[in-house]
Scaffold this motif. Structure first.
Motif, short mmCIF file in Angstrom:
data_model
loop_
_atom_site.label_atom_id
_atom_site.label_comp_id
_atom_site.label_asym_id
_atom_site.label_seq_id
_atom_site.Cartn_x
_atom_site.Cartn_y
_atom_site.Cartn_z
N LEU A 123 -6.07 30.79 106.00
CA LEU A 123 -4.90 31.19 106.78
C LEU A 123 -4.01 29.99 107.08
O LEU A 123 -2.78 30.06 106.97
N VAL A 124 -4.63 28.87 107.46
CA VAL A 124 -3.86 27.67 107.78
C VAL A 124 -3.05 27.21 106.56
O VAL A 124 -1.85 26.90 106.66
N ARG A 125 -3.67 27.20 105.39
CA ARG A 125 -2.97 26.76 104.18
C ARG A 125 -1.80 27.69 103.86
O ARG A 125 -0.72 27.24 103.46
N ALA A 126 -1.99 28.99 104.03
CA ALA A 126 -0.92 29.95 103.75
C ALA A 126 0.26 29.72 104.68
O ALA A 126 1.42 29.74 104.25
N LEU A 127 -0.01 29.51 105.97
CA LEU A 127 1.08 29.28 106.92
C LEU A 127 1.83 27.99 106.61
O LEU A 127 3.06 27.93 106.71
N LYS A 128 1.09 26.95 106.24
CA LYS A 128 1.75 25.71 105.86
C LYS A 128 2.63 25.91 104.63
O LYS A 128 3.74 25.36 104.54
N ASP A 129 2.15 26.68 103.66
CA ASP A 129 2.94 26.95 102.46
C ASP A 129 4.23 27.68 102.80
O ASP A 129 5.23 27.57 102.07
N LEU A 130 4.23 28.43 103.89
CA LEU A 130 5.42 29.15 104.32
C LEU A 130 6.33 28.31 105.21
O LEU A 130 7.37 28.78 105.66
N ALA A 160 5.34 26.58 108.15
CA ALA A 160 4.89 26.34 109.52
C ALA A 160 4.17 25.01 109.62
O ALA A 160 3.59 24.52 108.65
N GLU A 161 4.21 24.42 110.80
CA GLU A 161 3.42 23.23 111.08
C GLU A 161 2.13 23.67 111.77
O GLU A 161 2.18 24.37 112.78
N VAL A 162 1.00 23.25 111.23
CA VAL A 162 -0.28 23.62 111.82
C VAL A 162 -1.12 22.36 111.98
O VAL A 162 -1.34 21.63 111.01
N LYS A 163 -1.57 22.11 113.20
CA LYS A 163 -2.44 20.97 113.48
C LYS A 163 -3.86 21.48 113.68
O LYS A 163 -4.12 22.31 114.56
N GLY A 164 -4.77 20.96 112.86
CA GLY A 164 -6.17 21.36 112.96
C GLY A 164 -6.57 22.24 111.79
O GLY A 164 -5.72 22.82 111.10
N SER A 165 -7.89 22.33 111.57
CA SER A 165 -8.42 23.21 110.53
C SER A 165 -9.36 24.26 111.12
O SER A 165 -9.72 25.21 110.45
N ARG A 222 3.29 25.79 114.87
CA ARG A 222 4.71 25.73 115.20
C ARG A 222 5.51 26.38 114.07
O ARG A 222 5.49 25.93 112.94
N GLY A 223 6.18 27.46 114.40
CA GLY A 223 7.01 28.15 113.44
C GLY A 223 8.48 27.86 113.67
O GLY A 223 8.82 26.91 114.39
N PRO A 224 9.38 28.65 113.07
CA PRO A 224 9.04 29.86 112.32
C PRO A 224 8.83 29.59 110.84
O PRO A 224 9.35 28.61 110.30
N VAL A 225 8.07 30.46 110.19
CA VAL A 225 7.90 30.39 108.75
C VAL A 225 9.19 30.82 108.07
O VAL A 225 10.07 31.44 108.67
N LYS A 226 9.31 30.47 106.78
CA LYS A 226 10.44 30.90 105.98
C LYS A 226 10.03 32.13 105.17
O LYS A 226 8.98 32.12 104.51
N PRO A 227 10.79 33.22 105.22
CA PRO A 227 10.45 34.40 104.43
C PRO A 227 10.35 34.03 102.95
O PRO A 227 11.10 33.20 102.45
N GLY A 228 9.41 34.64 102.27
CA GLY A 228 9.23 34.34 100.85
C GLY A 228 7.90 34.88 100.37
O GLY A 228 7.40 35.89 100.87
#
Length: 399
Positions: free
Chosen positions: A116-123, A125-130, A137-143
């Motif tokens: 899930l973390v990798r998917a959000l980063k690919d979109l 979002a900034e994610v700290k931690g695994s 921290r969003g927002p993600v970009k639609p795609g």
């Protein structure tokens, strides 16, 4: 708690509301454009964690009445020990402008989040931690996004919920527990979400309508009572819809394979004892049934093998927990990497360790009902995670 063996288990009761559907309904009500009414929601530790989460995102909740915010807001989510709450919250946080912290307790801090973390980063979002605690921290970009779902279907469901708010194309790799994704999609439809699918690729259009949604009965919790019928007598459980898509409906097929008599009605299931024989089962699509299937195997004639792909990443390491407890009951059991090999017979009473896992506690209580001699369950309160009324329901079948 002391469990003494009984001669027979016979009776009927209604299944409690589904925990999985309750989670999904509350999160969709958070994302909706209008108010929602959730009828018959399950109240337990995990669903109370979800209520707390959607409040943290800005929803007003009064029982089943949910008033969503104009836009979800960043904040702090404490998921207790609920993996569903945590993963759905992490996904939703990806759609919010601002930083959200999601944390939890116990084993939840060690449970997988990577896909899930990798998917959000690919979109974007900034994610700290695994692992928890995570800061998103969003927002993600639609795609378009690909998600590795080999560790949990909740990664997929969380992204589908996010997609219902922001619009996404979600491509799923190596999914486990696929029926749980179907449950998410069915609940999304009830809240007016539009999507197209091609196998396990989804294009979800943004837009969630408020809904009046009634939570169906829970096959997962019902499985423990139905197993008691298969082992010790005859049990009917109502409030179970035949046309549902819940993962643990497959438990009924497993009972039939063991040799139990199973009757499916329009809104009930009845299971009756018959000669039980050993089976080989892969329950990767319904892993919550693993503990109680292991108990049935402990009473079946012959050597059974029960497997699933993600058993070691639950509220406990369920392979090790069931192996340890069945061995204490004198059952010949061999621990495999992804399951157990179990020689059936007549278990003996023993001191049972629940490992603070609700499904281990419920499964081993059912095992104790037919054992030679009394058993002691070390932490019966762990059942409050999913069904606080478990022991009360069980007593009704023993009266």
């Amino acid at each position: 708690m002391i469990i003494r063996p009984v001669d027979e288990v016979r009776g009927e009761l209604d299944a409690p509301p589904s925990k999985s559907y309750t989670h999904r309904a509350y999160f969709l009500a958070l994302l909706a454009e209008e108010d929602s009414v959730i009828e018959n929601p399950l109240t337990c530790d995990d669903t109370l964690a979800t209520v707390g989460a959607i409040r943290a995102f800005g929803a007003k909740v009064d029982g089943g009445n949910v008033k969503p915010p104009e836009e979800p807001s960043a904040g702090f989510v404490y998921a207790r020990e609920s993996g569903t709450t945590a993963r759905f919250s992490v996904a939703i946080a990806g759609g919010i402008n601002g930083g959200t912290i999601v944390d939890g307790a116990g084993r939840l801090r060690a449970r997988p989040m990577g896909g899930l973390v990798r998917a959000l980063k690919d979109l974007g979002a900034e994610v700290k931690g695994s692992h928890l605690p995570l800061t998103v921290r969003g927002p993600v970009k639609p795609g378009r996004v690909r998600v590795d779902a080999s560790k949990s279907s909740q990664f997929v469901s969380g992204l589908l919920l996010l997609a219902s708010k922001v619009g996404l194309k979600v491509e799923v790799e190596d999914p486990v527990s696929r029926p749980y994704v179907e449950m998410t999609l069915r609940t999304m439809e009830a809240f007016g979400v539009e999507f197209e699918r091609d196998g396990f690729s989804f294009e979800v259009h943004p837009g969630v309508r408020g809904a009046k949604y009634r939570v169906p009965g829970d096959y997962s919790t019902a499985s423990f009572f139905l197993a008691a019928g298969a082992l010790y007598g005859k049990v009917r459980v109502g409030n179970l819809l035949r046309d549902d898509v819940q993962a643990d409906m497959a438990f009924l097929d497993a009972l039939e394979e063991f040799g139990a008599r199973v009757r499916r009605g329009k809104d009930y299931v009845e299971v009756e004892r018959d000669g039980l024989k050993a089976v080989t089962l892969d329950c990767s699509d319904f892993p919550d049934s693993f503990p109680i299937l292991a108990v049935v195997a402990a009473y079946a004639d012959g050597k059974s093998v029960i497997k699933a792909r993600q058993l070691r990443f639950k509220e406990s390491d369920r392979v090790r927990a069931m192996a340890a407890n069945l061995a204490r009951m004198g059952v010949k059991v061999k621990e495999l990497e992804d399951g157990l090999e179990i020689e059936g017979g007549r278990p003996k009473g023993a001191e049972i360790e629940t490992f603070n896992d609700h499904r281990i506690a419920m499964a081993m209580t059912v095992a104790a009902l037919g054992a030679e001699g009394p058993s002691i369950i070390d932490n019966p309160r762990s059942v409050s995670k999913s069904h606080p009324g478990f022991f009360d329901d069980l007593r009704r079948l023993l009266e």
